[in-house]
Motif scaffolding. Structure first.
Motif, short mmCIF file in Angstrom:
data_model
loop_
_atom_site.label_atom_id
_atom_site.label_comp_id
_atom_site.label_asym_id
_atom_site.label_seq_id
_atom_site.Cartn_x
_atom_site.Cartn_y
_atom_site.Cartn_z
N GLN A 1 45.86 6.21 48.62
CA GLN A 1 44.81 5.59 47.81
C GLN A 1 43.66 6.57 47.61
OE1 GLN A 1 45.17 2.36 46.59
NE2 GLN A 1 47.19 2.46 47.52
N VAL A 2 43.29 7.27 48.69
CA VAL A 2 42.21 8.25 48.60
C VAL A 2 42.60 9.38 47.65
CG1 VAL A 2 40.83 9.92 49.91
CG2 VAL A 2 41.36 7.69 50.91
N ARG A 3 43.86 9.84 47.75
CA ARG A 3 44.35 10.88 46.84
C ARG A 3 44.15 10.46 45.38
NH1 ARG A 3 48.66 14.34 48.44
NH2 ARG A 3 48.08 15.32 50.42
N GLN A 4 44.54 9.24 45.09
CA GLN A 4 44.47 8.76 43.70
C GLN A 4 43.03 8.63 43.23
OE1 GLN A 4 46.84 5.23 44.09
NE2 GLN A 4 48.77 6.36 44.10
N GLN A 5 42.16 8.12 44.09
CA GLN A 5 40.75 8.02 43.73
C GLN A 5 40.17 9.41 43.46
OE1 GLN A 5 39.22 6.14 47.21
NE2 GLN A 5 40.08 4.14 46.74
N TYR A 6 40.47 10.34 44.34
CA TYR A 6 39.99 11.70 44.21
C TYR A 6 40.50 12.34 42.92
CZ TYR A 6 39.95 16.78 45.23
OH TYR A 6 39.80 18.14 45.17
N PHE A 7 41.81 12.19 42.66
CA PHE A 7 42.39 12.83 41.49
C PHE A 7 41.80 12.27 40.20
CE2 PHE A 7 45.46 13.63 38.15
CZ PHE A 7 45.79 14.95 38.38
N LEU A 8 41.59 10.95 40.14
CA LEU A 8 41.00 10.35 38.95
C LEU A 8 39.59 10.88 38.71
CD1 LEU A 8 42.21 6.64 39.01
CD2 LEU A 8 42.94 8.47 37.50
N SER A 9 38.84 11.11 39.79
CA SER A 9 37.50 11.68 39.63
C SER A 9 37.57 13.09 39.08
CB SER A 9 36.78 11.68 40.98
OG SER A 9 36.54 10.37 41.45
N VAL A 10 38.51 13.89 39.60
CA VAL A 10 38.68 15.26 39.11
C VAL A 10 39.13 15.25 37.65
CG1 VAL A 10 40.01 17.40 39.39
CG2 VAL A 10 39.18 16.18 41.41
N GLU A 11 40.07 14.36 37.33
CA GLU A 11 40.59 14.28 35.97
C GLU A 11 39.51 13.82 35.00
OE1 GLU A 11 44.92 13.08 34.23
OE2 GLU A 11 43.92 11.62 35.50
N ALA A 12 38.70 12.85 35.42
CA ALA A 12 37.61 12.37 34.56
C ALA A 12 36.63 13.49 34.27
CB ALA A 12 36.89 11.20 35.23
N ARG A 13 36.35 14.32 35.28
CA ARG A 13 35.43 15.45 35.07
C ARG A 13 35.98 16.41 34.03
NH1 ARG A 13 34.49 16.18 39.85
NH2 ARG A 13 32.38 15.36 39.98
N LYS A 14 37.30 16.63 34.04
CA LYS A 14 37.88 17.55 33.07
C LYS A 14 37.91 16.95 31.67
CE LYS A 14 41.43 20.96 32.37
NZ LYS A 14 42.43 21.82 33.02
N ILE A 15 38.23 15.65 31.57
CA ILE A 15 38.26 15.00 30.26
C ILE A 15 36.88 14.99 29.63
CG2 ILE A 15 38.57 12.77 29.11
CD1 ILE A 15 40.91 12.24 30.99
N LEU A 16 35.84 14.79 30.46
CA LEU A 16 34.48 14.71 29.95
C LEU A 16 33.83 16.08 29.76
CD1 LEU A 16 33.21 11.70 32.11
CD2 LEU A 16 33.81 11.67 29.68
N SER A 17 34.56 17.14 30.07
CA SER A 17 34.00 18.48 29.93
C SER A 17 34.02 18.92 28.47
CB SER A 17 34.79 19.47 30.77
OG SER A 17 36.09 19.67 30.22
N ALA A 18 33.16 19.88 28.16
CA ALA A 18 33.09 20.40 26.79
C ALA A 18 34.41 21.06 26.39
CB ALA A 18 31.95 21.41 26.67
N GLY A 19 35.12 21.63 27.37
CA GLY A 19 36.37 22.30 27.08
C GLY A 19 37.43 21.37 26.50
N THR A 20 37.31 20.08 26.80
CA THR A 20 38.25 19.11 26.23
C THR A 20 37.65 18.41 25.02
OG1 THR A 20 39.27 18.70 28.39
CG2 THR A 20 39.58 17.02 26.70
N LEU A 21 36.44 17.90 25.15
CA LEU A 21 35.84 17.11 24.08
C LEU A 21 35.55 17.93 22.83
CD1 LEU A 21 33.35 14.87 26.10
CD2 LEU A 21 35.61 14.27 25.23
N LEU A 22 35.24 19.23 22.99
CA LEU A 22 34.89 20.05 21.84
C LEU A 22 36.05 20.90 21.33
CD1 LEU A 22 31.31 21.24 22.89
CD2 LEU A 22 31.98 19.23 21.56
#
Length: 497
Positions: free
Chosen positions: A267-288
């Protein structure tokens, strides 16, 4: 040397006489003037530049809007929907808090080849429609934060119509193999009964969907405190930072064998990974990056199944102020992981601390806005029932006598399941009455609950009892000092087990 035909110098722009202070030559107009203002003058270079700037700006705005609209239409056209939510329950994104159930199941794609299964790293376990990942995403009305609450798959819970069972079996017991809507509805019912919360929307993703999303998003960096190797999930990573491809990411979030806490650590792994993934999705490198963003949107839309009422534009609007550092994660309270016997067979389960659940939900999600807005009712109009959930013998009767002396109407004292802290529980609609009782129990958690018919004080092991109050009409207590939720926010670069 002459300039080539496609050179800008092949089309010279006349020098602007205005720049030299010269008188502009008259242009023959056949004797006609424009409204008596003199003959037409040639356009200046400055005016041409301004005109083209306006044109470029308009084209850019239209193109951007059109691209966004195109992306949205392409996205929603790929999303599958299912009637998972009763249309008479749940809320729309109209400025209210939202609860979205996120479900990851273990089914493999129909007709998957051995090579595809090897790519997913799933050969060593059979798979099925068991929902091995279940999280509740809570988005407050202002959308500035988000809370992810995990539910261990082995939680031993009441499944309506099927008695006690593991939580991850609810979807299949509801007919999820052949009836995804029925499976989703039964699972949602179990989660709502566990938490006292209403599920407003539902999102389901499969193993293959998860793989496709991560593959489109690109490599993800994670950090482990110790090296791990598990043949079941195929994870094999050293301690420290690793950059994961899609297959490794899937193995990372699926591992439970070899972890000290088993599924709880997963469960902790999944919570951690979603936080990391959200950071990448919300980064300029993805959105722009329109190409990358388009690929991610395509992967997400083709991989998820949602309730038909989920409006992605409204969701995005409510979450526009969210960033990856404002996502808090936690797991529901548990009492342990005992082994029980069912029909003579050993079964390892997660025992849910149902008594602590109301206070946990309150600490994670905050006090309902209706309670905050309520004005305390008059004492004589409030009925309160006291239950003993861990205080000394006779405490429920003593507390009832105190409430009676204060002018409350009272119910019959009784006992209930044990809990650590005293709580005030109330059904929706009795916020004002609950606020009155809270004056006499300062510091007690106040929780909305569908399990009580009226305002109910449950005395916990902390020994807290009602205190006398001034005889005048009660006033609202001072707002408590806000404390950080009892969860975890993963900062960039954080390491886990």
């Amino acid at each position: 040397m002459t300039n080539p035909p496609n050179s800008y110098d092949a089309f010279p722009v006349p020098e602007d006489p205005h720049l030299r202070g010269e008188r502009l030559p008259e242009v023959p107009t056949g004797g006609k003037t424009r409204g008596g203002r003199g003959p037409r003058r040639p356009r200046t270079r400055a005016r041409r530049i301004i005109r083209w700037l306006v044109v470029v700006l308009v084209v850019a705005l239209v193109a951007t809007g059109g691209y966004a609209f195109y992306n949205y239409q392409r996205f929603v056209s790929g999303v599958s929907t299912v009637d998972a939510i009763d249309p008479n329950s749940g809320d729309d994104f109209d400025g209210t808090d939202q609860n979205i159930l996120l479900v990851g199941d273990d089914h493999r794609p129909d007709g998957a080849t051995a090579a595809q299964l090897a790519q997913l790293g799933t050969e060593a376990d059979g798979g099925g429609t068991s929902t091995d990942s279940m999280m509740l995403l809570h988005i407050p009305a202002d959308g500035s934060t988000a809370t992810l609450i995990s539910f261990p798959r082995d939680s031993w819970v009441d499944v309506p119509g099927h008695g006690k069972n593991k939580l991850n079996a609810a979807f299949a017991l509801g007919g999820g193999n052949d009836d995804p809507a029925g499976g989703a509805r039964l699972l949602i019912s179990v989660i709502q009964n566990m938490t006292g919360l209403t599920i407003d929307h539902y999102v389901r993703v499969s193993l293959l969907g998860f793989y496709n999303i991560v593959d489109a998003l690109g490599p993800i960096d994670v950090c482990l405190n110790q090296a791990v190797k598990d043949p079941y999930s195929t994870v094999d990573l050293p301690a420290g930072v690793s950059t994961l491809n899609a297959q490794q990411a899937l193995a990372f979030v699926r591992q439970r064998h070899g972890l000290p806490g088993g599924d709880l650590d997963r469960q902790v792994r999944q919570q951690y990974f979603l936080s990391v993934e959200a950071r990448k999705i919300l980064s300029a490198g993805t959105l722009l990056n329109p190409f990358k963003l388009g690929a991610v949107l395509d992967a997400v839309s083709s991989s998820i199944e949602t309730d038909s009422g989920l409006n992605f534009i409204d969701l995005a609007t409510q979450m526009k102020g969210l960033n990856a550092d404002n996502i808090t994660t936690a797991t529901i309270p548990i009492l342990g992981t005992p082994t029980i016997y069912v029909n003579g067979r050993e079964l390892s389960i997660v025992e849910v601390d149902t008594a602590a659940m109301p206070a946990f939900i309150d600490s994670m999600l905050g006090t309902p806005s209706a309670y905050e807005a309520a004005v305390p009712a008059a004492v004589g109009d409030v009925t309160v029932t006291v239950l003993n959930g861990g205080a000394a013998n006779g405490s429920a009767a003593a507390a009832t006598a105190t409430f009676t002396s204060l002018g409350y109407l009272t119910g019959t004292p009784d006992s209930t399941s044990a809990r650590a802290a005293t709580t005030i529980e109330y059904p929706a609609g009795l916020e004002a009455a609950a606020k009155t009782v809270a004056v006499n129990l300062p510091g007690a958690a106040v929780v909305e609950s569908a399990d009580v018919a009226g305002v109910t004080v449950v005395l916990g092991g902390d020994g807290q009892m009602p205190a006398a109050a001034p005889t005048e009409a009660p006033v609202a207590p001072a707002p408590p000092v806000e404390e950080a939720p009892a969860g975890t926010s993963y900062a960039a670069g954080a390491c886990i087990n």
